[in-house]
Design a protein around this motif. Structure first.
Motif, short mmCIF file in Angstrom:
data_model
loop_
_atom_site.label_atom_id
_atom_site.label_comp_id
_atom_site.label_asym_id
_atom_site.label_seq_id
_atom_site.Cartn_x
_atom_site.Cartn_y
_atom_site.Cartn_z
N ASN A 1 38.02 44.66 40.11
CA ASN A 1 37.62 44.36 41.49
C ASN A 1 36.31 43.57 41.59
N TRP A 2 35.80 43.07 40.48
CA TRP A 2 34.64 42.17 40.49
C TRP A 2 33.43 42.78 41.21
N ASP A 3 33.11 44.01 40.87
CA ASP A 3 31.99 44.67 41.54
C ASP A 3 30.73 44.66 40.67
N MET A 4 30.49 43.54 39.97
CA MET A 4 29.27 43.36 39.19
C MET A 4 28.52 42.13 39.68
N PRO A 5 27.24 41.99 39.35
CA PRO A 5 26.46 40.91 39.95
C PRO A 5 26.79 39.52 39.44
N VAL A 6 27.24 39.38 38.18
CA VAL A 6 27.60 38.07 37.64
C VAL A 6 28.99 38.16 37.02
N ILE A 7 29.89 37.33 37.50
CA ILE A 7 31.27 37.29 37.02
C ILE A 7 31.50 35.94 36.35
N VAL A 8 32.11 35.96 35.17
CA VAL A 8 32.57 34.71 34.53
C VAL A 8 34.07 34.82 34.39
N THR A 9 34.79 33.89 34.99
CA THR A 9 36.24 33.95 34.97
C THR A 9 36.81 32.55 34.82
N THR A 10 38.15 32.45 34.79
CA THR A 10 38.80 31.15 34.64
C THR A 10 39.32 30.65 35.98
N ALA A 11 39.53 29.33 36.06
CA ALA A 11 40.10 28.75 37.27
C ALA A 11 41.49 29.32 37.54
N VAL A 12 42.24 29.59 36.48
CA VAL A 12 43.57 30.18 36.65
C VAL A 12 43.45 31.55 37.31
N GLN A 13 42.58 32.40 36.78
CA GLN A 13 42.39 33.74 37.35
C GLN A 13 41.91 33.65 38.79
N PHE A 14 40.97 32.76 39.06
CA PHE A 14 40.35 32.66 40.38
C PHE A 14 41.36 32.20 41.43
N PHE A 15 41.98 31.05 41.20
CA PHE A 15 42.85 30.47 42.23
C PHE A 15 44.20 31.17 42.33
N GLU A 16 44.76 31.59 41.21
CA GLU A 16 46.04 32.30 41.31
C GLU A 16 45.86 33.65 42.01
N SER A 17 44.69 34.25 41.90
CA SER A 17 44.42 35.47 42.66
C SER A 17 44.33 35.16 44.16
N LEU A 18 43.69 34.04 44.50
CA LEU A 18 43.56 33.67 45.92
C LEU A 18 44.90 33.40 46.58
N PHE A 19 45.92 33.06 45.79
CA PHE A 19 47.24 32.79 46.36
C PHE A 19 48.27 33.84 45.95
N SER A 20 47.81 34.92 45.36
CA SER A 20 48.72 35.98 44.94
C SER A 20 49.10 36.87 46.12
N ASN A 21 50.16 37.63 45.94
CA ASN A 21 50.52 38.65 46.93
C ASN A 21 50.44 40.06 46.34
N LYS A 22 50.03 40.18 45.08
CA LYS A 22 50.03 41.46 44.39
C LYS A 22 48.72 42.22 44.64
N THR A 23 48.83 43.52 44.72
CA THR A 23 47.64 44.35 44.91
C THR A 23 46.67 44.18 43.75
N SER A 24 47.20 44.12 42.52
CA SER A 24 46.34 44.05 41.34
C SER A 24 45.51 42.78 41.31
N ALA A 25 46.07 41.67 41.78
CA ALA A 25 45.35 40.40 41.77
C ALA A 25 44.45 40.24 42.99
N CYS A 26 44.88 40.75 44.13
CA CYS A 26 44.14 40.54 45.38
C CYS A 26 42.98 41.51 45.57
N ARG A 27 42.99 42.60 44.84
CA ARG A 27 41.99 43.65 45.05
C ARG A 27 40.56 43.11 45.06
N LYS A 28 40.25 42.18 44.21
CA LYS A 28 38.88 41.70 44.02
C LYS A 28 38.44 40.64 45.02
#
Length: 727
Positions: free
Chosen positions: A323-350
């Motif tokens: 759920n990205w509840d830390m002060p500095v997150i390093v992630t990938t563009a795939v993780q970031f954008f596919e989460s923004l367009f996901s419909n799944k609870t696991s991806a959208c939670r953050k």
């Protein structure tokens, strides 16, 4: 007379303690309200939380939880009750979230949809439910939510669907946190780490120790000036959209972090999210950030497991999703954008934790053409409506201005370092030569003739084949089929050999070309997009210790048997056109020409699955939004990935052993650590490996045949024509 049982939402296994439905609804409502405050949707989130489990008041659910009765739908009732309050978006958008808070956001569908066959929101709203859940009115009072303070962009549909997904995130995270806290009998787990102000002080101390602001002359003088501009702009600028155009070797990673932390303090923001295109850079960037800020403050989030939201049950795997509840997150563009367009609870939670953050898009030019418009529109939404500052950070700034103008005409980007031409002249350290077609044998002959050389190709298959032809002594291979921990160790060895002037030949997929701190005298790069070719040049003569004429990047065409990704075809063609007649391929006018050619079509070519159109059209269809369809269509790497844990050292074997214990309950900290020892692969490869895996999750297995992981090339398959793009 038997004692009347309370309406239970959860019963803790260890001591049979009961959390009532009313307690759970009120807890979730308060948490969701807090999460939605940064974007002014707190009342919508509160009412969504209050209504989400109204179905648990039903006789069917109470029979299930107390007596072990059959599964029952407890999500639809709350959506129905919310929709009854009023016929407008303030009730319909929460209804999407409530109906999908276990099964995932669904398509809106048609108003006459049948509940049993369509699987749509309107189908669920037309469902015939036993009315005994209406006893909820003795415990909970629902109200029509107040509208949020967002500014709808475009034709409003994309904006409203984006708001729905952010509300969904608030509800799902609140539900998961409260459920986990009760079931495990502990306080709600909130993010750890230092404050943004403390992190900024750590960075400032690090910069002072390195004396990075003291240099006045040469390359270090320019790097110092770039860093100072980033700090000054961060201290003074209001929230918004920024570009940071710094040539390779200009120190943009630390400079952009300095901007982000200073800007977050200035604007009272809560976190920094660093979005990176390639997994290899994650390891380097995370290592750099950890050295500066401390391990407890930095979260590396690779492509994590997503769970198929098929039923109403809340299981351990769901509760532990990131759920990205830390002060500095390093992630990938795939993780970031596919989460923004996901419909799944696991991806959208953050997703709600992106609001009120500084988001740095490193190497922004690498966003895929086929999905560029949805990505740009998402960045615009975050900037305009969610209190987010977005920074497009790159050595070759893409011409995205026209795309932003189409969707958000009032949004304009501010360049943090405006003297691009001067910086290009200062940091120019290599020259480029075109070689035409090279066979693997011809390429290998050239590489073997070099003492230190880097070769970057576009497919894992060619990387493996060319590596197999190299002289063994001092030769190395890098690809996404190696675990992050393994790649980190190999890169450390490579850097040591380069520093000590030892023989060092490296063949790699494109994961090494953007932001990885290595310095070779010679680089070979298979033809690609112009930005990729220039990024490859950033691995040559990085510290400007060799004469320009001796620092060469050779560009070549691989044999025809290596068919690259279809997405690579147009960038490669436009690169060849853009550099025709230019003095150098990395000159600013060549880069501008390249991106103008690449983005000249502002139509469907930049949204091939019509993701934006689907949401925009939904407004005219009674706010029927295609959440499920969009999630199925939006894949930056055009394929789902599955996760394999590779036990290749003591710690990874220890983690693997833990998962085989029947009563083992991993926490989120372990899942975060586990990513260092995992490889993400396509489904067909996962199925090929299936007999050699011990399955511990839907898309997660542990490798049980050590011979299938090669210490030089990583995970092995019979048929691997991959493009090296898994992130």
């Amino acid at each position: 007379m038997p004692e009347k049982r309370p309406f239970a939402a959860h019963i803790r296994e260890e001591d049979k303690e009961v959390q009532t439905v009313q307690q759970h609804l009120e807890n979730v409502a308060e948490l969701a309200k807090e999460f939605a405050m940064p974007f002014g949707a707190e009342d919508m989130a509160y009412q969504s939380g209050l209504a989400h489990d109204l179905g648990k008041f039903s006789a069917g659910f109470q029979h299930r939880i107390w007596d072990g009765g059959p599964k029952t739908d407890h999500s639809t009732a709350g959506a129905m009750e919310m929709k009854k309050l009023a016929n407008n978006p303030c009730t319909l958008l929460p209804a999407y979230c409530i109906a999908g808070h276990h099964a995932g956001l669904m398509n809106g569908g048609g108003q006459q949809d049948d509940s049993e066959t369509t699987g749509t929101l309107f189908g669920r709203l037309n469902k015939n439910l036993p009315q005994n859940y209406l006893v909820y009115k003795d415990f909970v009072q629902l109200k029509v939510p107040q509208p949020p303070r967002i500014k709808p962009l475009g034709r409003q549909g994309f904006s409203l669907s984006f708001l729905t997904r952010m509300l969904f995130s608030c509800l799902v995270d609140a539900d998961f946190l409260d459920t986990d806290a009760f079931m495990k009998n502990h306080e709600i787990a909130r993010g750890s780490g230092c404050s943004i102000k403390e992190l900024s002080q750590k960075l400032d101390n690090y910069i002072h120790e390195k004396r990075w602001l003291d240099a006045k002359e040469g390359l270090n003088g320019k790097r110092s000036a770039i860093l100072k501009m980033c700090i000054d702009t961060g201290d003074s600028a209001e929230k918004g959209l920024f570009t940071l155009t710094v040539p390779t070797g200009g120190g943009k990673t630390v400079s952009s972090l300095a901007f982000a932390l200073h800007h977050a303090i200035k604007c009272g923001m809560k976190r920094v999210i660093y979005v990176i295109p390639y997994c290899s850079i994650i390891e380097q960037t995370v290592d750099n950030f950890v050295a500066i800020l401390g391990k407890e403050n930095v979260l590396a989030h690779y492509s994590g497991a997503q769970y198929d939201d098929q039923d109403e049950d809340m299981n351990e795997a769901r509760l532990l999703t990131e759920n990205w509840d830390m002060p500095v997150i390093v992630t990938t563009a795939v993780q970031f954008f596919e989460s923004l367009f996901s419909n799944k609870t696991s991806a959208c939670r953050k997703l709600h934790n992106i609001a009120d953050s500084v988001v740095i898009f490193d190497e922004a030019q690498t966003l895929p053409l086929d999905y560029l418009q949805p990505c740009v529109d998402a960045i615009a939404e975050l900037t305009v409506n969610y209190g987010t500052t977005c920074v497009l950070c790159t050595a070759t700034q893409p011409a995205l201005g026209k795309l932003f103008e189409v969707y958000a005409p009032a949004l304009s980007a501010h360049e943090i370092c405006p003297n691009t031409q001067e910086l290009y002249s200062t940091f120019r350290r290599v020259r480029y030569e075109q070689l035409g077609v090279l066979t693997d044998e011809e390429l290998t002959q050239r590489l073997n003739a070099c003492s230190q050389v880097l070769c970057i190709v576009s497919t894992r298959k060619q990387a493996k084949n060319v590596y197999g032809l190299l002289e063994r002594e001092g030769s190395f291979h890098l690809s996404t089929l190696m675990t992050p921990e393994h790649r980190r160790a190999v890169l450390k060895t490579i850097r040591e050999r380069l520093k000590n002037h030892q023989q060092c030949r490296v063949v790699s997929t494109s994961l090494i070309e953007a932001g990885v701190d290595v310095d070779f005298p010679t680089v070979y790069r298979a033809y690609a997009g112009l930005d990729s070719e220039i990024q490859a040049g950033g691995r040559c003569n990085r510290e400007n210790k060799r004469p320009l004429q001796d620092s060469v990047v050779y560009l070549f065409e691989p044999e025809s048997k290596y068919k690259g990704s279809p997405a690579m075809k147009r960038p490669k063609e436009e690169a060849l056109e853009a550099v025709r007649g230019k003095e150098s391929i990395d000159a600013p006018d060549a880069v501008t020409e390249y991106f103008n050619l690449l983005y000249h079509d502002i139509g469907s070519a930049l949204d091939v699955k019509e993701v934006v159109k689907g949401f925009e059209d939904g407004v005219r269809s009674h706010f029927s939004f295609p959440f499920k369809t969009a999630a199925e269509n939006f894949h930056l790497i055009d394929s789902d990935t599955w996760t394999v844990l590779v036990p290749r050292d003591d710690r990874s074997r220890e983690i693997a052993a833990l998962f085989t214990q029947p009563a083992f309950h991993p926490d989120r900290r372990l899942y975060r650590e586990m990513g260092q020892y995992c490889v993400n692969i396509y489904k067909n490869h996962f199925e090929e490996l299936y007999p050699s895996l011990s399955m511990v999750g839907e898309r997660f297995g542990i490798l049980t045949v050590p011979e299938l992981y090669d210490e030089n090339t990583g995970l092995s398959f019979e048929n691997d024509g991959g493009f090296g793009l898994i992130q």
